[in-house]
Design a protein around this motif. Structure first.
Motif, short mmCIF file in Angstrom:
data_model
loop_
_atom_site.label_atom_id
_atom_site.label_comp_id
_atom_site.label_asym_id
_atom_site.label_seq_id
_atom_site.Cartn_x
_atom_site.Cartn_y
_atom_site.Cartn_z
N ARG A 177 14.87 15.99 -42.47
CA ARG A 177 16.26 15.30 -42.53
C ARG A 177 17.06 16.30 -42.99
NH1 ARG A 177 14.29 11.55 -48.02
NH2 ARG A 177 13.48 13.38 -49.19
N ARG A 178 16.79 17.53 -43.71
CA ARG A 178 17.51 18.61 -44.13
C ARG A 178 17.46 19.71 -43.13
NH1 ARG A 178 16.96 19.72 -50.22
NH2 ARG A 178 14.79 19.70 -49.69
N HIS B 229 -8.18 25.27 -39.88
CA HIS B 229 -7.96 25.99 -40.83
C HIS B 229 -9.56 26.09 -41.51
CE1 HIS B 229 -3.40 26.29 -40.89
NE2 HIS B 229 -3.90 26.57 -40.01
N PRO C 75 15.33 9.90 -40.16
CA PRO C 75 14.99 8.62 -39.33
C PRO C 75 15.73 7.57 -39.95
CG PRO C 75 13.33 9.84 -40.56
CD PRO C 75 14.30 10.56 -40.83
N ASN D 16 9.04 17.99 -43.04
CA ASN D 16 9.32 19.40 -43.10
C ASN D 16 8.39 20.26 -43.81
OD1 ASN D 16 12.30 20.63 -41.28
ND2 ASN D 16 10.44 19.59 -40.47
N PRO E 77 2.19 15.62 -55.33
CA PRO E 77 1.35 16.38 -54.38
C PRO E 77 2.12 17.52 -53.96
CG PRO E 77 2.61 14.29 -53.36
CD PRO E 77 2.82 14.34 -54.93
N THR F 204 4.96 26.99 -45.08
CA THR F 204 4.71 28.11 -45.43
C THR F 204 4.96 28.89 -44.11
OG1 THR F 204 2.45 27.49 -45.57
CG2 THR F 204 3.34 27.79 -47.87
N VAL G 160 -0.87 24.53 -53.19
CA VAL G 160 -1.94 24.73 -52.29
C VAL G 160 -3.37 24.47 -52.91
CG1 VAL G 160 -0.86 26.46 -50.73
CG2 VAL G 160 -1.87 27.35 -52.79
P1 NAP Z 1 5.99 18.50 -48.78
O1 NAP Z 1 5.81 19.85 -48.81
O2 NAP Z 1 6.48 18.00 -50.12
O3 NAP Z 1 6.99 18.00 -47.58
C1 NAP Z 1 7.27 16.60 -47.57
C2 NAP Z 1 8.52 16.66 -46.43
O4 NAP Z 1 8.67 15.18 -46.34
C3 NAP Z 1 9.74 17.34 -46.81
O5 NAP Z 1 10.22 18.11 -45.81
C4 NAP Z 1 10.47 15.91 -47.22
O6 NAP Z 1 12.05 16.60 -47.09
C5 NAP Z 1 10.22 15.13 -46.34
N1 NAP Z 1 10.68 13.82 -46.82
C6 NAP Z 1 10.27 12.98 -47.85
N2 NAP Z 1 10.67 11.89 -48.05
C7 NAP Z 1 11.44 11.78 -46.50
C8 NAP Z 1 12.16 10.61 -45.74
N3 NAP Z 1 12.04 9.54 -46.59
N4 NAP Z 1 12.33 10.96 -44.68
C9 NAP Z 1 12.34 12.08 -44.10
N5 NAP Z 1 11.73 13.22 -44.47
C10 NAP Z 1 11.17 12.95 -45.91
O7 NAP Z 1 4.62 17.65 -48.60
P2 NAP Z 1 3.38 17.74 -47.55
O8 NAP Z 1 3.77 18.34 -46.38
O9 NAP Z 1 2.86 16.29 -47.73
O10 NAP Z 1 2.45 18.55 -48.50
C11 NAP Z 1 1.96 18.49 -49.81
C12 NAP Z 1 1.77 19.58 -50.31
O11 NAP Z 1 0.51 20.21 -49.61
C13 NAP Z 1 2.65 20.84 -50.33
O12 NAP Z 1 2.57 21.54 -51.29
C14 NAP Z 1 1.90 21.56 -48.94
O13 NAP Z 1 2.29 23.17 -48.78
C15 NAP Z 1 0.34 21.58 -49.30
N6 NAP Z 1 -0.16 21.78 -47.97
C16 NAP Z 1 -0.42 23.17 -47.68
C17 NAP Z 1 -1.12 23.17 -46.60
C18 NAP Z 1 -1.33 24.68 -46.23
O14 NAP Z 1 -1.27 25.58 -46.99
N7 NAP Z 1 -1.66 25.05 -44.80
C19 NAP Z 1 -1.63 22.36 -45.68
C20 NAP Z 1 -1.12 21.13 -45.72
C21 NAP Z 1 -0.46 20.73 -47.07
P3 NAP Z 1 12.78 16.91 -48.34
O15 NAP Z 1 12.72 18.34 -48.66
O16 NAP Z 1 14.28 16.68 -47.77
O17 NAP Z 1 12.54 15.95 -49.36
#
Ligand code: NAP
Length: 479
Positions: A208-209, A66, A286, A164, A380, A217, A383
């Motif tokens: 998990r959901r 990216h 999991p 997810n 965390p 996104t 973007v």
């Molecule tokens: P995130 O968007 O908060 O996603 C975390 C995922 O982990 C959610 O699906 C959550 O499910 C799941 N999860 C949390 N605890 C869990 C558990 N114990 N067991 C199973 N699943 C669990 O966080 P992220 O992917 O780390 O990203 C962090 C931030 O960086 C986000 O705002 C993301 O958009 C941004 N980012 C953006 C880009 C991009 O724009 N291309 C790239 C990388 C990161 P639940 O929803 O059920 O809690």
């Protein structure tokens, strides 16, 4: 701040410029620096960074394919070259100096340290070999020196990526893209070799959901349907007919787009011409990572203590939460990456907020003179650009706490840069300044394979060797 005379005013001297230290040279640090330069033109800013390289998640977190997201680093470099700003790389808080020492040296300290650690996957077997958090795994393929030797062992046909969000989708995509698709990326050499040599065929992305709650996104999700040698697979039975239930309008629009994209994946027969599959699984949480003794599957021969399968429980949604149904299934896999969020490395003397996992603060202020920006202050999320608002807010707070402004007649009183440089020199800390980084950058760019933006140096010794003049971008410590 108090309206009492500053030390220099009391001593009858003109006060110096307001001295601000920003800890962390990632997006939140650079946005804060840019906002401060605008709000307080007389300010002097020192950006302190643990690595010899600036830009934080731009270099170490954003996916290597990216590249357009990384362009913002050009604006950060312009900020770093401002004569009021100095970059001090290779200087680590709590290793080379303490927060108390920084606060004694600077009028204001901004903590923009992000969240560098993985949230723990709190299930049985999470400690088995072959199980990694995304901070470590992404750090490994992005050439972060801390994770250079992770050696994830990709000798497996199947991998599970838990989560997810966009980090989970980044990990899945980087694992399944072809060498040609990655040719214009800055994927670290060691990771490119390991990934291309891996017999990986199936990657499972596990939510998990449900699909409506997925946080991908849509641009990132859509990309998964257009990969050269990998099909996106989803069981139509896992997809609801439509998005329903109460949710903010913005979330609804995202969910509708994602659902339409997933339906598109479900309708397209996976091309047998494609060697790999990314399977989108929903409503599955999991519950355990199993070792080879617990399962006789294709990866059972991988050895003692190595993960061989992920055990999951089907879920249903209750009040927005995933609740187990008592139905279990297993996915044989030799690699599990959990992309379930991050947490902070603790900083001596600072309380963490149990709700965000970050530094306890009120809208960016820890107390007058100490501020926090970015993930370290608000969890965390968002973007790269989301950090701009944090930077603006912190600049506003500093302006409010130092009402007399900076420069002659202003309220600044602390020695700033001189004290920092003196302290680090006394301790024999080798500082890397921005001109040094530009030499490292030039060496990496000069060593880039055709089409790629750079060949990353991934060990501290190799990065510093460029500055010793005994290196032109080729690793000296072995690859
Ligand atoms: P995130 O968007 O908060 O996603 C975390 C995922 O982990 C959610 O699906 C959550 O499910 C799941 N999860 C949390 N605890 C869990 C558990 N114990 N067991 C199973 N699943 C669990 O966080 P992220 O992917 O780390 O990203 C962090 C931030 O960086 C986000 O705002 C993301 O958009 C941004 N980012 C953006 C880009 C991009 O724009 N291309 C790239 C990388 C990161 P639940 O929803 O059920 O809690």
């Amino acid at each position: 701040m108090s309206a009492e005379p500053t030390k220099s005013q009391a001593a009858g001297q003109a006060p110096g410029p307001l001295a601000v230290a920003i800890v962390g040279a990632g997006p939140s640090g650079f946005y804060a620096a840019a906002a401060l330069l605008k709000a307080l033109p007389g300010v002097e800013i020192d950006i302190i960074e643990a690595l010899p390289t600036p830009f934080g998640l731009i270099r170490g977190g954003v996916a290597p394919d990216h590249q357009s997201t990384k362009r913002v680093a050009r604006a950060f470099a312009r900020t770093a070259r401002d004569p009021r700003v100095h970059f001090h790389g290779n200087v680590e808080l709590d290793r080379d100096l303490s927060l108390a020492e920084l606060r004694a040296a600077y009028d204001a300290v901004v903590l923009a340290v992000g969240m560098a650690r993985d949230r723990d996957l709190e299930i049985a077997g999470a400690g088995l070999a072959g199980v990694f958090g995304a901070a470590a795994f992404v750090g490994w393929y992005n050439g972060h020196p801390d994770f250079r030797d992770l050696d994830p062992g990709l000798d497996t046909a199947a991998a599970c990526v838990i989560g997810n969000g966009n980090v989970a989708i980044d990990v899945a995509r980087v694992l399944v893209k072809t060498a040609e698709e990655m040719a214009d990326s800055d994927l670290a050499d060691h990771a490119a070799r390991a990934i291309q040599a891996a017999p990986l065929r199936d990657v499972y992305l596990i939510g998990r959901r449900g699909p409506v709650q997925a946080k991908f996104t849509n641009k990132e999700l859509t990309e998964m349907g257009a990969l050269a040698d990998c099909a996106a697979v989803v069981d139509p039975a896992l997809l609801p007919a439509e998005v329903s239930g109460p949710m903010p309008e913005r979330d609804r629009r995202l969910a509708e787009k994602n659902l339409a994209t997933l339906k598109g994946f479900a309708e397209a027969a996976p091309s047998s011409a494609k060697a790999k599959r990314v399977h989108f699984l929903f409503n599955a949480r999991p519950v355990a990572v199993l070792g080879p003794d617990a399962l006789l599957g294709p990866d059972a021969a991988l050895g003692e203590g190595r993960c061989a399968a992920l055990r999951l429980e089907k879920t249903r949604l209750e009040d927005g939460r995933a609740v187990g149904t008592g139905a279990f299934f297993e996915i044989p896999c030799g690699l599990v990456v959990s992309a379930i969020g991050y947490r902070m490395a603790p900083i001596e003397g600072l309380a963490l907020d149990s709700a965000t996992g970050g530094i306890a603060n009120r809208d960016g202020r820890v107390d007058p003179g100490l501020y926090v920006a970015g993930w370290a202050g608000r969890a965390p999320s968002g973007v790269i650009g989301t950090n701009k608002a944090d930077g603006d807010r912190v600049a506003g707070l500093i302006q409010a706490d130092f009402p007399q402004g900076s420069g002659p007649g202003g309220g600044a009183s602390k020695p700033g840069r001189d004290a920092l440089v003196g302290l680090l020199a006394e301790r024999g800390v080798r500082r890397v300044d921005f001109a040094d980084w530009e030499r490292i950058d030039a060496a990496e760019v000069a060593a880039a394979p055709p089409g790629a933006p750079r060949r990353k140096l991934t060990r501290i010794a190799d990065l510093l060797a460029v500055l010793d003049g005994d290196d032109d971008g080729a690793p000296v410590t072995g690859v």
